[in-house]
Design an enzyme around this catalytic site. Sequence first.
Site, PDB file in Angstrom:
ATOM      1  N   ARG A   1      -7.368   5.516  -6.200  1.00  0.00           N
ATOM      2  CA  ARG A   1      -7.524   4.062  -6.107  1.00  0.00           C
ATOM      3  C   ARG A   1      -7.963   3.462  -7.423  1.00  0.00           C
ATOM      4  NH1 ARG A   1      -9.646   3.670   0.201  1.00  0.00           N
ATOM      5  NH2 ARG A   1      -7.523   3.914   0.966  1.00  0.00           N
TER       6      ARG A   1
ATOM      7  N   TYR B   1       0.471   0.553  -2.327  1.00  0.00           N
ATOM      8  CA  TYR B   1       0.146   1.970  -2.050  1.00  0.00           C
ATOM      9  C   TYR B   1      -1.322   2.323  -2.339  1.00  0.00           C
ATOM     10  CZ  TYR B   1       1.662   3.210  -6.960  1.00  0.00           C
ATOM     11  OH  TYR B   1       1.843   3.324  -8.303  1.00  0.00           O
ATOM     12  N   GLU B   2      -1.681   3.546  -1.993  1.00  0.00           N
ATOM     13  CA  GLU B   2      -3.087   3.994  -2.037  1.00  0.00           C
ATOM     14  C   GLU B   2      -3.969   3.106  -1.164  1.00  0.00           C
ATOM     15  OE1 GLU B   2      -3.489   6.747  -3.173  1.00  0.00           O
ATOM     16  OE2 GLU B   2      -1.843   6.951  -4.596  1.00  0.00           O
ATOM     17  N   GLY B   3      -3.441   2.650  -0.051  1.00  0.00           N
ATOM     18  CA  GLY B   3      -4.180   1.730   0.813  1.00  0.00           C
ATOM     19  C   GLY B   3      -3.881   0.317   0.361  1.00  0.00           C
TER      20      GLY B   3
END
Lengths: 248, 597
Positions: free
Chosen positions: B296, B440-442
């Site tokens: 993140r 992406y990555e949450g």
Amino acid sequence: MKILVPIKRVVDYNVRVRVKSDGSGVETEGVKMSINPFDEIALEEALRIRERGEAEEVIVASIGGTDVQQQLRTGLAMGADRAIHVETETAPQPLTVARILLKLIERESPGIVFLGKQAIDDDCNQTAQMLAALWDRPQATFASRVELADGKATVAREVDAGLETIEIELPAVMSSDLRLNEPRFVKLPDIMKAKRKPLDVIAIADLGVEQGAGFEMLAFEPPPKRGGGKVVGSVAELVDELKNRGLL
Amino acid sequence: MPVYRAPLDDFRFLVEEFLDLDQAADLPSLTDCSADDIRAILREGARLAETVLQPLNAVGDEQGVRLDDDGRATLPEGFAEAYQTYCEAGWNGLTADVDYGGQGLPVFLGLCLSEMLNAANASFAAYPGLTHGAVEVIERHGSDEQKQRYLPPMIAGRWTGTMNLTEPQCGTDLGLIRTRAEPATDGSYRISGTKIWISAGEHDLADNIVHLVLARTPDAPAGTRGISLFIVPKFLPKDDGNAGERNRVRCAGVDRKMGMKASATCEMQYDNAVGFLVGEENRGLAQMFTMMNAARLVTGIQGLGLASVAAQNAASFARERLQGRSLAGPKYPDRPADPIIVHPDVRYMLLKSRALVEGARALGLYTGLQLEIEHRHPDPERRRQAGHFVALMTPIIKAFFTDMGSEVANLGLQVHGGAGYIHDTGVEQFVRDVRITQIYEGTNGVQALDLVGRKLVADNGDLLKSFFSAVQSFIDSVRGEEGMAEFVDPLEQSVKRLASTSALVYQQMSRDPLEAGAASSDFLRLFALTALAWMWARMAAISQRALDAGSDHQTLHQDKLAVARFYFARMLPETLGLEAKVAAGAQTLMALEDDRV
């Protein structure tokens, strides 16, 4: 055999050079500085010669304030064995540089002094030639290929008419042209290792060289803005135009 | 075509003047790493990014990834050579553990490198980025044998890594994972299932690809508590450490995407593939979160890198494009028209971009230093405090930096006018490439929920305190200093506003959980803009002192002060609106029936 590679700290070739507002020089504050690209090519060639087993030691040298040690460290990280910093706060002119290098030659007795053909800041293209004369040894300038054998060097030179190949006796002075090689990328671990390689600092006064002022810088100014172009209708008109401007 | 010049001068300012490395001098990674070394390292990293990676950026966008019938993916021309240059020069191991062949240099230096790689070629940067995440998971949770086997080739870059979470039916909600892991008699497992959107899942850069795969063992509990983590190498390592027999995992497809076209986004099929359990069964999600947190931060840095390159190209264009005259009369009368940079609105776009990029860069490096302290500082109390700060900042950096990346890439395109919309100008690629970083990555929405739902309340509010106390000690240290009131007073007010809004959100969501979701994204932006105000005030203080002391870097410090003033005048006031929006609560969001929103 030792190879001595003098390198100059210059404004990086990617930087758009700006003249200081008072005209006293070019702006270097916050500007990326690098090894003069031709010197970097010279250093690369010296390293390749050493890696082929045709030389034992590569020494980088630079003349200037403490800042030049950054470029010397880069040279060491590229693979030079040791470095010499000749300390002076005044920027030396080519003849003084050649005299300083001659003193380093007396100390180090190199088989080759490999320089860049010119520095991209002042474009003098004089130091290698002057050094060869002072040292009274052969010179092979604008080298685009170098081969060594039996104490001699065969050097292809980039000249106006194409390539000229000459053979010279070593020790000698060489200067690199653009197409001699493509310098390597510095490896990260070598940057850290470079810190532990020797870097000698010599005050310019200790070499007994006079900081002679051959010429004096009066002012710097940016080149004049380019005027608008003109589209001509025919070859005849073009020729007329050139004649009118005294260009033909 | 766009060019990229790494911000070496700003890095120098941040590392040497802003970060205050003296107070972190106990860090082992700094004992043998001087300011000069850092300059030399960044200079060489910049050279790689500018001369090797950036020229491949448009090529990558044009050619994309090709997949042949045997499931072999070929990256665009020049990528494999560039990757080799990158690895041979040792960049892949910059911050990695020296015991496994890394250089052990501080994390914040890795963030500088990451920014440069992403600015130069974001698709390329994805490959080492994924490897670093996977290395971190194995380093933290793998057995000694696994570390010995996988870390050295991954740190050297000979093998790359991936993270396999997503399946067709589960993205954000990993409790829905179906991929199965059957124990085999030799202690390994047999993995079967389909994973999608796997970045770097297949390519021709490296000898082997180490997939980290989330899967369920036969009697695992339902939901997220029944997920385990497995190492599934493309080629099974032989005892001599080299890649051996081909494992039963293949790439069944490469997705066609909006941007990041040279980053292979793969569908991976596991058909009884050999997998090795990492740690214990059913601990997979927590272990993977090691990777997610690092990923993140790095995703935030992707946003920053793309913003940085977009902003600098917009600024050059605005200085060169001659069009019309200044509203105040010709400023460059000798030219046929003035460059568009004379126009206040164009300057507004450029200054917004610069204030965001440089403010974010400062916050990123500051957080990078805290991350370094969290991981490597000898004092456990310092580690704990730094850990709180990093945990709090992770969702903010991920979401705000990527939103900002998109905003700045779009502003850059706007400055280019019609030329920006033309593909061959090259700046619309930044807009397309950066867009995924918000997802992406949450997704950024999930980040905002993480901030409000977890970070705000965690450890009795200790995470929040780590921020407020750091800002307060800065304010105390500069209060009364000549010329600082114009920054300190509004900073203090906006910190108060953030504190009262935090308290309000906390009250609202204890009454109704939907309030957390309703407040989250505005709250995150409010938080981020306040954090950037702190960064700009801090930079202003340093620059003011440096100018008073007659620093050699006059231009940089004058610029910092000017941009800080711009930030406080034209950007920080946005927090007033955000405060009002958060206070308005969930009611108007929930009023309409689902089928009528």
